[in-house]
Design a protein around this motif. Structure first.
Motif, PDB file in Angstrom:
ATOM      1  N   VAL B 108      42.912  43.571  36.919  1.00 56.91           N
ATOM      2  CA  VAL B 108      41.531  43.070  36.881  1.00 56.91           C
ATOM      3  C   VAL B 108      41.492  41.629  36.372  1.00 56.91           C
ATOM      4  CG1 VAL B 108      40.460  45.331  36.564  1.00 56.91           C
ATOM      5  CG2 VAL B 108      41.159  44.019  34.556  1.00 56.91           C
ATOM      6  N   THR B 109      40.430  40.931  36.728  1.00 54.46           N
ATOM      7  CA  THR B 109      40.202  39.575  36.213  1.00 54.46           C
ATOM      8  C   THR B 109      38.718  39.263  36.283  1.00 54.46           C
ATOM      9  OG1 THR B 109      40.545  37.204  36.578  1.00 54.46           O
ATOM     10  CG2 THR B 109      40.767  38.617  38.512  1.00 54.46           C
ATOM     11  N   PRO B 110      38.192  38.573  35.281  1.00 50.92           N
ATOM     12  CA  PRO B 110      36.782  38.184  35.346  1.00 50.92           C
ATOM     13  C   PRO B 110      36.519  37.177  36.468  1.00 50.92           C
ATOM     14  CG  PRO B 110      37.844  37.253  33.387  1.00 50.92           C
ATOM     15  CD  PRO B 110      38.818  38.177  34.013  1.00 50.92           C
ATOM     16  N   LEU B 111      37.565  36.526  36.943  1.00 47.13           N
ATOM     17  CA  LEU B 111      37.392  35.553  38.032  1.00 47.13           C
ATOM     18  C   LEU B 111      36.853  36.249  39.281  1.00 47.13           C
ATOM     19  CD1 LEU B 111      40.720  33.505  37.662  1.00 47.13           C
ATOM     20  CD2 LEU B 111      38.426  32.816  36.950  1.00 47.13           C
ATOM     21  N   ALA B 112      37.295  37.486  39.503  1.00 42.66           N
ATOM     22  CA  ALA B 112      36.887  38.213  40.711  1.00 42.66           C
ATOM     23  C   ALA B 112      35.381  38.462  40.716  1.00 42.66           C
ATOM     24  CB  ALA B 112      37.641  39.532  40.800  1.00 42.66           C
ATOM     25  N   ALA B 114      33.121  36.642  38.920  1.00 39.05           N
ATOM     26  CA  ALA B 114      32.371  35.375  38.887  1.00 39.05           C
ATOM     27  C   ALA B 114      32.480  34.606  40.197  1.00 39.05           C
ATOM     28  CB  ALA B 114      32.869  34.521  37.722  1.00 39.05           C
ATOM     29  N   TYR B 115      33.602  34.762  40.871  1.00 34.65           N
ATOM     30  CA  TYR B 115      33.850  33.954  42.077  1.00 34.65           C
ATOM     31  C   TYR B 115      34.228  34.869  43.247  1.00 34.65           C
ATOM     32  CZ  TYR B 115      33.975  30.491  38.391  1.00 34.65           C
ATOM     33  OH  TYR B 115      33.641  29.717  37.307  1.00 34.65           O
ATOM     34  N   PRO B 116      33.239  35.292  44.002  1.00 30.65           N
ATOM     35  CA  PRO B 116      33.513  36.218  45.116  1.00 30.65           C
ATOM     36  C   PRO B 116      34.606  35.662  46.027  1.00 30.65           C
ATOM     37  CG  PRO B 116      31.153  35.934  44.807  1.00 30.65           C
ATOM     38  CD  PRO B 116      31.808  34.963  43.884  1.00 30.65           C
ATOM     39  N   GLY B 117      35.504  36.526  46.368  1.00 30.52           N
ATOM     40  CA  GLY B 117      36.614  36.101  47.238  1.00 30.52           C
ATOM     41  C   GLY B 117      37.918  35.962  46.470  1.00 30.52           C
ATOM     42  N   ILE B 118      37.807  35.715  45.176  1.00 41.34           N
ATOM     43  CA  ILE B 118      39.026  35.647  44.367  1.00 41.34           C
ATOM     44  C   ILE B 118      39.393  37.076  43.950  1.00 41.34           C
ATOM     45  CG2 ILE B 118      40.034  34.847  42.187  1.00 41.34           C
ATOM     46  CD1 ILE B 118      38.444  32.291  42.421  1.00 41.34           C
ATOM     47  N   GLN B 119      40.618  37.449  44.257  1.00 45.64           N
ATOM     48  CA  GLN B 119      41.049  38.826  43.977  1.00 45.64           C
ATOM     49  C   GLN B 119      41.786  38.955  42.650  1.00 45.64           C
ATOM     50  OE1 GLN B 119      40.352  41.236  46.240  1.00 45.64           O
ATOM     51  NE2 GLN B 119      39.443  39.772  47.666  1.00 45.64           N
ATOM     52  N   SER B 120      42.506  37.886  42.303  1.00 40.59           N
ATOM     53  CA  SER B 120      43.361  37.994  41.113  1.00 40.59           C
ATOM     54  C   SER B 120      43.613  36.590  40.565  1.00 40.59           C
ATOM     55  CB  SER B 120      44.705  38.624  41.489  1.00 40.59           C
ATOM     56  OG  SER B 120      45.398  37.745  42.368  1.00 40.59           O
ATOM     57  N   VAL B 121      44.274  36.540  39.420  1.00 39.56           N
ATOM     58  CA  VAL B 121      44.682  35.219  38.918  1.00 39.56           C
ATOM     59  C   VAL B 121      45.713  34.658  39.905  1.00 39.56           C
ATOM     60  CG1 VAL B 121      44.230  35.637  36.472  1.00 39.56           C
ATOM     61  CG2 VAL B 121      46.437  36.270  37.413  1.00 39.56           C
TER      62      VAL B 121
END
Lengths: 277, 417
Positions: B108-112, B114-121
């Protein structure tokens, strides 16, 4: 209408304390009760009991100030609040002269508040996030030892050979206690060791000034702790008449001051050297 | 003054925040694109590691500490830390490390969010650390190195420096230069010294603007708070060495300078000015910010936000100046230096009191453990308060104790005024 009264409500994590004072800061009534799970209800019960003791009613309340963990749960009587550290300091300022260190040992936490010559707070410390040195520690240990909490003071006094307990941690201390029981140590000696542990944990929080005053529920119910602290410090320690009410009385004094009915500390009412333990 | 129920004060928003959100969004999508398309190699870098060198070599740079802070701020960290604890990483070590590794283990990552399309770091090609802050970063990257089978290289920095003399600068400068050949091999790019000079110059410009941003808080009332600073330092952390960061801070600075001219404080009716030492409590940022606001108290300066000021950068001597910049940081210095530094800050920002955050899992960023608060109190007469807490692990925090401590501290300061 009878004379106006000033109320301090100290809604602590363990006990609720309410003090009713007159404009001259004389204690007219008080009540102490386990805080329980409904702070408002408990505070209401304590308020009415203390007013009854003071010969007053809710209509006589000129002003009220709350403090403690549940200070915002008493809006039925006041929306004014101060921290418990502020109230303790305020009580000290108006009751003890000179530079002092107030050591309050409560149910959930302990506090060390230092006042300067003018009665202003110069610093304060609270225990860190563990129960060591607090009433919660003694409660846990009384359970472990199967000894009523109220008997601990007498047991500690009866000790001939104190058991030293070394751990910071309540859980580790419990293990140490069990080990001592297994090794045949007397309960009296273990209890004195627990008292010693409480004082050690508190005194390592800060360096106390020459004049030390101890307050709080643990001090109220275990006078021997104050005697042991005095022995450890090598000087007398003041234990006021109502150690558990210091915060509530400090809140009530704020209530008086806020109304402009009382000035600074009254030298005639300061705790004198004669009252030292 | 007795606290009474009164209308809640509202937080002032910084208009540039919108632009910053865009800048940060572009950054995260940019690194994500690099990692997912393979257009650009990805380097992970510690927050005060040699980012300029990585950018000059054409890497897209990801900062795991920034990710750690995001895990904290989104309050995901506390649930993820136990995952790292269970594989042998103690709850007593850096909770950025344990939260980040815990997040990786759980996928999991908070980026996913906050930023649709980002799956992972972004998946790294190399891990580059500097131990100028602590040893934990090396161990953190070491775990990923073993897990992902990629190299972890870095700088083993001298620490606890009183003076930053020629010897440690030379040492670190050599270590940075020694990173060049392996990084060239991984990036497939030869280091262009002019490109490095340009990057260092941009970092310098960024850092100077960031310094000016923070210094607007010398004004009474201050136009920004420590809590604003922890958010707005984002570009200085992840985009230093780029024009984007420079441009952003010009906009932010102009707004804050205007607010100073207008006498518009970040905290309405600012009564008390505090200094914050140590890490923020990321999961309580909003709560703390609100609490201080309602107490009409502004935390106007901090060690933490000031840690991204690097006056030594000099494009004429990029390696040595980078070495110096990354050695001069507060966290790398001796207590003697820290004491003098904080004395200056107290005077310059007209501080009424200092709060030390003693972060359970971050001893290197907790400065209350070796007598500094007492020494500084004696030297300056400015009172201090030590708060027990943590940057990310909310299990180490008592909100009620924190609240009581802060309120009692403000009462004490106001009584003493």
């Amino acid at each position: 209408m009878s004379k106006p009264v000033y109320v301090g409500l100290d809604i602590g994590s363990s006990r609720t304390k309410v003090a009713v004072l007159d404009a001259d800061r004389q204690l007219l009534g008080y009540a102490i009760k386990k805080s329980g799970t409904d702070f408002s209800v408990t505070a209401g019960i304590c308020l009415d009991a203390s007013l009854e003791m003071a010969g007053a009613t809710r209509q006589d309340i000129a002003n009220a100030v709350s403090t403690g963990y549940g200070k915002s749960n008493v809006e039925f009587v006041t929306t004014e609040s101060k921290t418990e550290i502020g109230c303790l300091a305020n009580w000290g300022r108006h009751n003890v002269s000179g530079i002092i260190t107030l050591i309050d040992i409560g149910g959930q936490d302990n506090k060390i508040v230092k006042l300067d010559q003018e009665g202003r707070r110069s610093s304060f410390k609270m225990n860190r996030k563990c129960a060591a040195g607090t009433g919660a520690f003694l409660e846990e240990m009384s359970y472990r030892l199967d000894v009523p909490l109220e008997d601990m003071d007498g047991l500690a006094r009866a000790s001939k050979e104190m058991v030293k307990l070394g751990s910071y941690c309540t859980v580790f201390s419990a293990t140490e206690v069990l080990e001592n029981i297994r090794n045949g140590k007397k309960v009296t000696d273990i209890v004195k060791g627990l008292f010693y542990s409480v004082i050690k944990r508190v005194l390592e929080m800060d360096l106390p000034t020459e004049k030390v005053v101890m307050t709080g529920g643990v001090v109220a119910h275990n006078a021997y702790i104050v005697e042991m602290a005095a022995e450890m410090l090598g000087r007398p320690v003041i234990r006021p008449e109502y150690p558990q009410l210091a915060g509530a009385m400090g809140a009530a004094i704020y209530a008086i001051n806020e109304k402009g009915d009382a000035g600074s500390a009254d030298p005639n009412r300061l705790i004198s050297e004669g009252e030292l333990q | 003054m007795i606290e009474q129920s009164k209308p809640k004060l509202l937080r002032k928003t910084i208009k540039a925040g919108e632009l910053m959100n865009q800048v940060m969004s572009d950054y995260f999508y940019g690194v994500n694109e690099a990692a997912t398309t393979g257009k650009q190699k990805v380097a992970w870098c510690t927050s005060v590691g040699p980012a300029e060198l990585l950018r000059a070599l054409g890497f897209a740079v990801h900062f795991p500490e920034n990710h750690g802070a995001l895990l904290g701020a989104t309050r995901m960290a506390t649930d993820l830390i136990p995952g790292a604890n269970a594989i042998g990483y103690s709850p007593d070590i850096c909770s950025y490390l344990t939260a980040d590794i815990g997040a990786y283990l759980k996928g999991v990552t908070p980026l996913a969010k906050a930023y649709p399309g980002i799956q992972s770091v972004p998946k790294p090609d190399v891990l580059v650390y500097s131990t100028n802050q602590c040893r934990d970063v090396q161990d953190w990257f070491g775990w990923y190195s073993r897990e992902l089978g990629i190299p972890s290289i870095g700088i083993k920095s001298p620490r606890n420096l009183n003076e930053v003399g020629a010897a440690p600068i030379e040492d670190v400068s050599q270590q940075i230069q020694a990173l060049v050949p392996p990084l060239e091999a991984i990036s497939g790019n030869k280091l262009d010294l002019d490109r490095l000079r340009e990057t260092v110059a941009l970092s310098k410009e960024c850092t100077e603007l960031w310094k000016q941003v923070l210094e607007t808080a010398k004004a009474i009332p201050a136009p920004l708070t420590f809590f604003d600073g922890t958010i707005h330092m984002g570009p200085a952390v992840v985009l230093r060495g780029t024009q984007v960061a420079v441009d952003y801070y010009k906009v932010l600075l102009a707004e804050l300078q205007q607010n100073v001219r207008d006498g518009a404080g970040a905290v309405e009716g600012e009564k008390v000015r505090l200094y914050w030492d140590g890490m923020p409590v990321w999961g309580r940022l909003r709560q703390h910010s609100e609490h201080f606001l309602q107490l009409r108290t502004n935390v106007v300066a901090s060690t933490y936000c000031s840690s991204w000021i690097f006056p030594a950068f000099d494009e004429k001597d990029p390696f040595r100046s980078m070495a110096q910049a990354y050695l001069e940081l507060f966290i790398v210095r001796s207590d003697e230096y820290k004491e003098q530094y904080m004395k200056r800050m107290i005077e310059e920002f007209r501080i009424d009191g200092i709060i030390y955050h003693d972060a359970k899992t971050c001893p290197n960023n907790s400065n209350s453990r070796y007598g500094l608060p007492k020494r500084l109190e004696t030297a300056t007469g400015v009172p201090s308060l030590v708060l027990s807490g943590d940057l990310n692990d909310l299990r180490c925090i008592s909100d009620e104790q924190t609240k009581t401590n802060i309120e009692a501290f403000i009462e004490q300061i106001e009584e003493g005024k």
